[in-house]
Design an enzyme around this catalytic site. Structure first.
Site, mmCIF file in Angstrom:
data_model
loop_
_atom_site.group_PDB
_atom_site.id
_atom_site.type_symbol
_atom_site.label_atom_id
_atom_site.label_comp_id
_atom_site.label_asym_id
_atom_site.label_seq_id
_atom_site.Cartn_x
_atom_site.Cartn_y
_atom_site.Cartn_z
ATOM 1 N N VAL A 1 0.907 -1.152 0.000
ATOM 2 C CA VAL A 1 0.000 0.000 0.000
ATOM 3 C C VAL A 1 0.947 1.203 0.000
ATOM 4 O O VAL A 1 1.527 1.550 1.020
ATOM 5 C CB VAL A 1 -0.938 -0.004 1.225
ATOM 6 N N PRO A 2 1.151 1.805 -1.181
ATOM 7 C CA PRO A 2 2.294 2.692 -1.407
ATOM 8 C C PRO A 2 2.222 4.091 -0.785
ATOM 9 O O PRO A 2 2.184 5.108 -1.481
ATOM 10 C CB PRO A 2 2.357 2.765 -2.936
ATOM 11 N N CYS A 3 2.284 4.134 0.528
ATOM 12 C CA CYS A 3 2.285 5.424 1.218
ATOM 13 C C CYS A 3 3.545 6.229 0.889
ATOM 14 O O CYS A 3 3.554 7.454 1.019
ATOM 15 C CB CYS A 3 2.135 5.233 2.728
ATOM 16 N N HIS A 4 4.598 5.556 0.439
ATOM 17 C CA HIS A 4 5.834 6.246 0.074
ATOM 18 C C HIS A 4 5.649 7.125 -1.166
ATOM 19 O O HIS A 4 6.464 8.016 -1.410
ATOM 20 C CB HIS A 4 6.979 5.247 -0.153
ATOM 21 N N ARG A 5 4.583 6.930 -1.910
ATOM 22 C CA ARG A 5 4.333 7.715 -3.126
ATOM 23 C C ARG A 5 3.635 9.044 -2.840
ATOM 24 O O ARG A 5 3.293 9.777 -3.765
ATOM 25 C CB ARG A 5 3.506 6.898 -4.109
#
Length: 157
Positions: free
Chosen positions: A119-123
């Protein structure tokens, strides 16, 4: 719940899940013993994460079962819509969820994401393009964004 520890370029990843899906991925610098026999319910996730880090996978298709409030889950579902190699701002994410005034709540939910990388919270970045907070450390966020960047900068020297 079953647990496994796998090696990644960012440190040791701890995977937790069961037959309902993966509920947690955390990457740490802690010294953990790498799991030699991955539990059946975590095998696909472990394999796909290794493929991601090897650069041969840019999406995941195993079951997810994160724990959180309804609002947090809505934010995490919106994170899943951010394409590989792209970024959005916290404001963009708030707009996607239909309430620009919820930017702080969106940022807080983003920070509580239990499924790093998948779940790409880094994006999610600041409106000015800055790398704002990341629970795993900004060095990991930068690494992940560089890893996903479709245009690799060539050195002139």
């Amino acid at each position: 719940m079953e647990m496994a520890f796998i090696h990644t370029p960012l440190g040791v990843a701890k995977l937790i899940g069961d037959s309902n899906g993966l509920s947690e991925i955390k990457v740490t610098d802690a010294e953990e013993t790498i799991t030699t026999v991955i539990p059946q319910n975590l095998k696909i996730a472990a394999e796909q994460l290794q493929q991601y880090f090897a650069g041969t996978r840019n999406n995941f298709d195993f079951g997810l079962n994160p724990r959180g409030t309804d609002f947090q889950k809505r934010v995490w579902e919106a994170l899943l819509l951010i394409p590989y190699g792209k970024t959005v701002s916290y404001m963009d994410l708030s707009k996607t969820l239909g309430d620009v005034k919820a930017i702080r709540a969106v940022a807080a939910a983003n920070g509580k994401n239990p499924l790093w990388i998948v779940v790409p919270c880094h994006r999610v970045i600041g409106s000015d393009g800055s790398l704002t907070g990341y629970a795993g450390g900004l060095h990991r966020k930068k690494w992940l964004l560089d890893h996903e960047n479709p245009v690799k900068q060539q050195s002139l020297f």
